[in-house]
Enzyme design. Structure first.
Site, PDB file in Angstrom:
ATOM      1  N   GLU A 157      37.911  42.321  45.555  1.00  0.00           N
ATOM      2  CA  GLU A 157      36.586  42.210  45.090  1.00  0.00           C
ATOM      3  C   GLU A 157      35.521  42.500  46.287  1.00  0.00           C
ATOM      4  O   GLU A 157      34.550  43.072  45.930  1.00  0.00           O
ATOM      5  CB  GLU A 157      36.459  40.754  44.411  1.00  0.00           C
ATOM      6  N   HIS A 203      39.739  30.375  35.551  1.00  0.00           N
ATOM      7  CA  HIS A 203      39.282  31.254  34.853  1.00  0.00           C
ATOM      8  C   HIS A 203      38.275  30.827  33.655  1.00  0.00           C
ATOM      9  O   HIS A 203      37.925  31.231  32.681  1.00  0.00           O
ATOM     10  CB  HIS A 203      40.462  31.887  33.807  1.00  0.00           C
TER      11      HIS A 203
END
Length: 335
Positions: free
Chosen positions: A57, A126
């Site tokens: 990321e 998540h």
């Protein structure tokens, strides 16, 4: 269109409209994204305009910043907002500061897309809602749509913006609106007025809220999935509440908020993220500073609990319509 199709259409329009736009991230190319938002875009535009990256990321966002500084308009996807933190240093120290640090010689016209929020049994890794940590950073814009029409127009506006934009997509409403009741039949966007999405180019301006429901007794501030949950909670409460869909939290449409609170005299703030230090705290402070003489009851915040998002007890954490209805009734107890 559902929310996925609207976002895909926005990306398609911008790839065709501007040769400087390109898309990259984990699984966004050949596979079309874990939620299929980039479906068939690599097939249509090629692997130099829509491509996959390593699971890094920080590298994804660092690459996007460099591309933006040299004139491209990259759209980077972080597969889940929970995993954006390795890129936080790049976003805060580089993207948000580049225009200021260079005296306007360089900018970072990047858009960072990421699904966020709970309601899909994603558990603690998540399901998080990290919008407040971006709203705190001067130089970043933070956008959160609640319906397909706004999603397409806001995403196009974000890509065309010369500043870095964090574009958070409420994944619980990708395929249909959700009223916060997990035991009721799943709805799709079919037939919903805000699913009537034009095929071509249009924008929804950043920093302009929408009044999702007019009312006279309480102002409710919400965004993303919670706009739909709020509508259900208002209906359950019997209170004539005005619901404002913020659409973007930075820039914030404070004028629309103030006008509504001055009219109703009451305010309830509704978001899914944890309550302590959440963006609702900033909203509460702004309303108190600007509307103190008009308030007839304390400002209330209904939010997630201050704990990791639980998997087995998701619906005890998720701020549903019942909790909002209770807050609205509390607000009306003050005369």
């Amino acid at each position: 269109m559902n929310l996925i199709q609207a976002l895909n259409s926005a990306l398609d329009v911008m790839l065709e409209h501007d040769p400087n736009v390109l898309i990259f991230g984990e699984d966004v190319g050949y596979f079309g994204g874990v939620f299929r938002v980039t479906d068939k875009l690599q097939e249509k535009y090629g692997a130099t305009r829509c491509f996959d990256t390593p699971i890094s990321e920080g590298g994804i966002i660092a690459t996007a910043i460099g591309m933006g500084a040299y004139g491209l308009r990259p759209v980077a996807e972080i597969q889940f907002a929970d995993y954006i933190l390795p890129a936080y240093d790049q976003l805060v120290s580089e993207a948000a500061r580049l225009r200021y640090r260079s005296g306007g010689e360089f900018s970072a016209p990047i858009t960072v897309r990421s699904p966020y929020g709970g309601g899909i049994f994603g558990g603690q890794t998540h399901s998080q809602s990290p919008e407040a940590i971006f709203a705190h950073v001067t130089g970043l814009k933070t956008v959160i749509p609640s319906n397909p029409y706004d999603a397409k127009g806001l995403l196009i506006a974000a890509i065309e913006c010369d500043d870095p934009v964090i574009f958070l997509e409420p994944k619980r409403i990708y395929n249909g609106p959700f009223d916060g009741r997990p035991d009721t039949q799943v709805k799709t966007w079919a037939g919903h007025p805000q699913a009537d999405v034009p095929e071509g180019h249009y924008t929804v301006p950043l920093g302009k809220a929408a009044i999702a429901r007019e009312g006279d007794e309480v102002t409710v501030l919400a965004y993303g999935t919670m706009v739909h949950v709020a509508l259900a909670g208002i209906a359950d409460s019997g209170v004539d509440a005005e619901l404002i869909d913020l659409r973007s939290i930075v820039p914030l449409d404070i004028d629309t908020i103030v006008a509504s609170v001055k009219k109703t005299g009451r305010c309830v703030i509704f978001h899914e993220a944890s309550r302590f230090g959440g963006f609702g705290a900033e909203l509460s402070a702004l309303v108190q500073e600007r509307c103190f003489d008009h308030l007839q009851s304390p400002i209330d915040r209904v939010a997630g609990w201050d704990m990791p998002y639980p998997h087995a007890f998701e619906w005890d954490y998720f701020p549903g319509p019942r909790r909002l209805a209770e807050a609205l009734k509390r607000a009306m107890e003050y005369n």
